[in-house]
Motif scaffolding. Structure first.
Motif: not given
Length: 704
Positions: A54-58, A82-84, A123-125
């Motif tokens: 996995f990769i941090d996407i910030e 959470k970032s998304v 949480t994205l919904f």
């Protein structure tokens, strides 16, 4: 230049068949510039998943400009989710969530227990407008099995209750029928979207491709329902054209076979077709509000009219519809009744026209069983797919231009041409039609043009209608100018049905010139394929069509020349067994064959059924042409009581031929057919024209 951009936020698939790789291929082929935010790098193939990093996407999120739409795929970790979520909170854009959880090989694609991960996804919904789970993914999110269509519908409603704007549950895992059924709802509206199931299995990346195509369509400005239909068309095409279960990524489809059905309930079989609209194009299609208009328009040559009454009820309405039907019958015209389908059935109108709002309340099966035709209005992918589920007689598409009747976003000529190319149904252009626009609309190849105010609000409706009819025939304006031809002559050509037997050197120019002139229906009979040696004289075909059936290649090229001509293909040999049936529905038969056995057969069956026919033959440098009326002597058998000498019976393969010779004779045949239809000039009926190109001599002999 402002590019249409979309993001894919998903994992990288090392096999290149799914994930980021599939998203980029899909969206870029659909005309969207794709930016990628990689959430993970996977080591996987068709059969196994061995590693996920996995990769941090910030940093990736911050470096990119805001897109027009976002596709979310494999996220995998709570920190990534959470970032998304934080990004979408600050930058709301149309976002499609494909809740990827399990790989094709059965391995989980997230860091957590499945129940915990599905809770994290929720949480994205509130930030996404559509989620696209398949049945197993929906089962994980709802923590219960889904076994039937009713449970699919309930599952979608329960997901809506979790806060998402709309849900598309993909039914590919439901294996009880011949169709793959997906279900969409936003809590207020709902529909099933059905496509014929493909026999091949083992595809990878279908969910990625579908959600990416939907995202691309949203980025391009289409609403969510249209975008879903477009996405289904893309994935249907990708599977149909796949090789070894590897999806084929291409542009938006242009064939009807990829168009899904939209319905309120699951579809279990292909819909029964309505009756067709007849062999000729519908042409100018006025929409009027009173029967008296028919007495004005039908004598001018209008053949199709729609009666659209909005201000009458009860006995007045009934009387008006009865009067209109009687007038239409008097002029042998086709009258469609707008909305009032029960009265149309009761008084035996030609057909019914329904808008999208009327489909749900109408008994479409009753209309079909009554034998009436059905036309349906549409103005986008969703509505076309909904109309497709009824298999109507025609589809009206628009508004093409801005209109004062209804406030709609104009669709434009490019979309009109797209649908006319894609659909096998006759397409009628609607919305904002004027005299100045008719020619460019007809140039798209549509079957007809529907209009209201250009006629009903004209200062002189009769003159306006005549001008509109003439403008629709602008393609033929140079021949309409001819003495003894005119608009009446063009209408005769439009109504004519001509059968061409044999598709070789004679048929090539004959078919092209008849199509160019506007002969309404051309039937072609041949069971052969295009060969390289044909191209020296059979100018109807292209090198790229070598190996194709001649009738199919001919239809393709005739339609390219004049899309208004109806081409009926008969990919069979003309024989004693089928000859009578083949000629039965045609007005005049054209002998473009290269053997005398078939020529005698054409003569016999035409004289037996009183059908006129035009004969021609060629060999080496000489050829001949004659016309027989099919009723009175002389006949072809009297011209040639026995098979003629070798120099006339040698076909092109045996004796050779100068390529221009069949071209010249085919043009003469076309000339004789046009003259016969129009009843112009002196026919070759009763005469034999002999052409000698080597000495450039033309001789005409009277037959007795």
């Amino acid at each position: 230049m402002n590019h249409i951009t979309a993001w894919t936020i998903a994992g990288s698939d090392s096999s290149g068949l799914a994930g980021i790789q599939a998203d980029i291929k899909t969206m870029s082929r659909l005309g969207v510039q794709v930016c990628s935010v990689i959430t993970a790098v996977t080591a996987q193939n068709r059969s196994q998943l061995t590693d996920i990093q996995f990769i941090d996407i910030e940093a990736q999120l911050k470096i990119l400009n805001r897109p027009h739409a976002i596709k979310l795929g494999m996220l995998g970790k709570q920190s990534i989710i959470k970032s998304v979520s934080d990004y979408l909170q600050e930058n709301p854009v149309p976002t499609i969530l494909d809740p990827v959880m399990i790989s094709t090989s059965g391995e989980k694609l997230f860091h957590a227990q499945s129940c915990d991960y599905s809770t994290q996804l929720q949480t994205l919904f509130s930030h996404v407008e559509l989620i696209t789970p398949n049945i197993p993914e929906a089962e994980i999110m709802l923590k219960r099995p889904i076994k039937n269509y009713a449970q699919i519908e309930q599952a979608a409603q329960d997901l809506i209750a979790m806060g998402v704007a709309s849900v598309l549950i993909k039914g590919g895992h439901y294996l009880d029928d011949a169709f793959s059924q997906d279900f969409w709802t936003n809590g207020k509206e709902a529909f099933w979207i059905a496509s014929e199931r493909y026999p091949q299995s083992g595809f990878r990346g279908t969910g990625c491709t579908l959600s990416s195509a939907i995202t691309a369509a949203r980025a391009l400005g289409h609403d969510i329902k249209d975008a879903i239909v477009m996405g289904k068309m893309v994935i249907n095409q990708a599977m149909h054209l796949s090789v070894n279960a590897q999806l084929y990524h291409s542009t938006f489809p242009t064939e009807q076979k990829y168009l899904p059905y939209i319905a309120s309930t699951p579809i279990t079989e292909h819909p029964e077709p309505f009756k067709d609209c007849g062999k000729n194009s519908m042409g100018l299609y006025p929409i009027v509000d009173r029967a008296e208009w028919l007495n004005i328009l039908l004598p001018l040559g209008v053949k199709t009219v729609q009666l659209r009454i909005k201000d009458l009820q009860g006995e007045q309405l009934i009387a008006e519809i009865q009067t209109a039907i009687a007038i239409a019958n008097k002029y042998d015209a086709n009258l469609y009744i707008n909305d009032y389908w029960e009265l149309a059935i009761r008084f035996e109108a030609y057909g019914v026209h329904l808008g999208q709002d009327d489909i749900a309340s109408a008994d479409v099966n009753a209309i079909r069983k009554s034998g009436l035709r059905l036309g349906i209005s549409t103005h986008g992918y969703y509505e076309v797919a909904r109309a497709h589920a009824f298999n109507p007689s025609y589809i009206a598409f628009g508004a093409i231009y801005e209109t004062t009747l209804k406030k709609m976003i104009p669709q434009g000529l490019e979309k009109l041409q797209y649908w006319n190319q894609l659909l096998n149904y006759p397409v009628i252009a609607i919305g904002g039609m004027t005299l100045e626009r008719i020619a460019e609309v007809m140039a798209t190849g549509v079957n007809g043009v529907a209009l209201i105010s250009a006629i009903t609000q004209a200062d002189n409706p009769v003159a306006a209608t005549k001008n509109l009819l003439a403008e629709m025939d602008k393609r033929y304006s140079q021949q309409i100018k001819l003495g003894n031809f005119g608009a009446d002559g063009q209408q005769k050509l439009k109504q004519a049905r001509v059968l061409c037997v044999g598709v070789g050197g004679l048929a090539a120019p004959f078919l092209l010139y008849c199509a160019a002139a506007g002969v309404g229906t051309l039937g072609i009979v041949d069971d052969d394929q295009v060969e390289l040696s044909n191209l020296q004289r059979q100018v109807l075909f292209a090198t790229s069509q070598i190996g194709s059936a001649k009738v199919d290649a001919a239809k393709q090229n005739i339609s390219a020349l004049n899309p208004h001509v109806n081409v009926e293909v008969h990919p069979v040999r003309f024989t004693e067994e089928n000859a009578r049936d083949l000629i039965s529905s045609y007005d005049i038969i054209v002998d473009c064959t290269d053997n005398f056995f078939t020529k005698y057969l054409i003569n016999d069956v035409c004289f037996g059924n009183e059908k006129p026919f035009v004969y021609a033959s060629v060999s080496q440098y000489t050829g001949q042409c004659a016309v027989f009326d099919g009723k009175t002597a002389p006949s072809f058998r009297e011209l040639f009581p026995s098979q003629p000498g070798w120099n006339l019976t040698l076909d092109c393969r045996q004796g050779g031929v100068l390529g221009v010779l069949p071209g010249l004779l085919g043009v003469i045949q076309a000339t004789e057919v046009l003259k016969w239809i129009l009843n112009l000039g002196d026919s070759l009926c009763g005469s034999l024209l002999v052409v000698d190109l080597l000495h450039m001599k033309f001789k005409k002999y009277q037959l007795s």
